[in-house]
Structure formats: C-alpha cells, structure tokens
Scaffold this active site. Sequence first.
Site, PDB file in Angstrom:
ATOM      1  N   LEU A   1       2.453  -0.387  11.256  1.00 50.78           N
ATOM      2  CA  LEU A   1       2.976  -0.864   9.979  1.00 50.78           C
ATOM      3  C   LEU A   1       3.560   0.333   9.242  1.00 50.78           C
ATOM      4  O   LEU A   1       3.073   1.458   9.389  1.00 50.78           O
ATOM      5  CB  LEU A   1       1.863  -1.484   9.119  1.00 50.78           C
ATOM      6  CG  LEU A   1       1.129  -2.709   9.670  1.00 50.78           C
ATOM      7  CD1 LEU A   1      -0.025  -3.082   8.740  1.00 50.78           C
ATOM      8  CD2 LEU A   1       2.075  -3.884   9.838  1.00 50.78           C
ATOM      9  N   ASP A   2       4.589   0.095   8.433  1.00 48.37           N
ATOM     10  CA  ASP A   2       5.102   1.166   7.587  1.00 48.37           C
ATOM     11  C   ASP A   2       3.968   1.730   6.733  1.00 48.37           C
ATOM     12  O   ASP A   2       3.027   1.011   6.367  1.00 48.37           O
ATOM     13  CB  ASP A   2       6.193   0.644   6.645  1.00 48.37           C
ATOM     14  CG  ASP A   2       7.438   0.189   7.381  1.00 48.37           C
ATOM     15  OD1 ASP A   2       7.612   0.574   8.549  1.00 48.37           O
ATOM     16  OD2 ASP A   2       8.232  -0.554   6.775  1.00 48.37           O
ATOM     17  N   ARG A   3       4.082   2.994   6.402  1.00 53.47           N
ATOM     18  CA  ARG A   3       3.047   3.637   5.585  1.00 53.47           C
ATOM     19  C   ARG A   3       2.784   2.852   4.297  1.00 53.47           C
ATOM     20  O   ARG A   3       1.637   2.690   3.867  1.00 53.47           O
ATOM     21  CB  ARG A   3       3.474   5.067   5.245  1.00 53.47           C
ATOM     22  CG  ARG A   3       2.448   5.843   4.432  1.00 53.47           C
ATOM     23  CD  ARG A   3       2.887   7.274   4.216  1.00 53.47           C
ATOM     24  NE  ARG A   3       1.829   8.066   3.610  1.00 53.47           N
ATOM     25  CZ  ARG A   3       1.857   9.389   3.521  1.00 53.47           C
ATOM     26  NH1 ARG A   3       2.884  10.065   4.005  1.00 53.47           N
ATOM     27  NH2 ARG A   3       0.853  10.042   2.962  1.00 53.47           N
TER      28      ARG A   3
END
Length: 237
Positions: A55-57
């Site tokens: 997942l994106d940060r």
Amino acid sequence: MTAPTIEILFQDEHILAINKPSGVLSIPDGGQSQAEHVRNLLEPRFGRLWTVHRLDRETSGVLLLARDLAAHHALNDQFASRNVKKEYRAIVSGTPDLDTWRIDLALLKNGDRSHRTIIDLEDGKPASTTVTVLERYPGGYSLLSVRPHTGYTHQIRAHLAACGLPILGDPLYQAKPHASMLDELQVAPVRRPVFADRLGLHAFTIQFTHPVSQVEMTLTAPYPADFSAVLLEVKTG
C-alpha cells in the site's frame, strides 16, 4: 519516537494480515533508510515475514504478509493472476452525478515526473477501476467504494483525479478531468474547503484463498481514528 501500534486482523503459522497505519511504509524505501516499515516493526514479534503486496505510505488498511516461502509463492501467484479482490474507501472532493461507473484509462508510471502515474492512452498499460458512491455530503465531498481490477502504482489516485474527484489530502493528484470522463460524468464542486492531515484512502477489504487450507477468506480493516476524523469533518461540514 514511539512506534505506531499495528492492529492484527488475522494470523496463523502461514500468513499475517494487519491494518497498516497511514504514514508507515509497506516495504523499505532506499531513499529513506531510517523510515519505519511494516517488516521492521513486526518481525521482532512474528519472525521473518515476506511482502506479498503493498500500500502507498499514506494509505491505511488491510495488508497481507506471508510467514513462509511456500505461502509467499502461493499468494504471489494469486495476485499475479488477479484472483485477489480488494475494496478501498476513498473520501474525495466533489459529488458525482452517477451512483456507479467504471474507469478504463491506461496508466503510465513515472509519466510526467518521478513517482507520479499519469493517464496515457498511447504508452500506458490498460487499467480498470469500478467506483460506487456510498455517501454524498452537503459540503461537496463524497465517500466512495473503489474496486481496482488491475494493480498499478497509484491507480486509484490517478483514476479518481481523472474523474475530477481527487482524494482529500492528496498533494500529488489534483483534479484533472480526462476528456473521456467529462462526457460520462458530471461533478459538483466543493462548497466548503476541508483540511485533511492524511490521505483519505483506506484499503477496506481483501478477498483471497488461504495458501494452505484453500479456504476462501475475506478480511476487513476497520477505519482508523485519523480516517474517521476526516470523514466526520466532511460529514458535519
């Protein structure tokens, strides 16, 4: 700095599923060698872990990890064959006139700058996302259910921006309606600006087959407090 608390959604000897907080990396970032990431936070407790997806940060939500190589390979195969189904919840600026629609716009990673994905119908890869409106709010915001059918970097963020529905708190993808979406979708603008100190995107559910038992599994990540706070702000605005 205190390490973030990570909620465990499911665990057995083969897999681990967590509710990743916003701000924590899914994998180590070579440019931020000291930044906290999921494995260095969890491996002291659970032992060696293998990354299955990311997942994106800035995105919170359900993240699946393998606890042995066999499970890692089996889950990788499910992702590669697109047999894993995911649903995200997105808080966006704007209220669309449609209740549900599908976005089929090719994406090019690092298209106009590093770490940004753009719509590129000539050189991009085919990408598809289904969007359903769950709620519309008086201030001009909406809560969406978003189901990506492909899994490209920043796919949801780029696709929603191309609809004129940028995710709240996203500094990288602002509203840039694509011509093909303008013919299909009308969006009423925001009437009252709301500040969000995190990205309004949360990985809500994941459906997959357990790599050993072959049981069909659906895991849900409850909204974290910071996502709920943003949602409350747009609801009451």
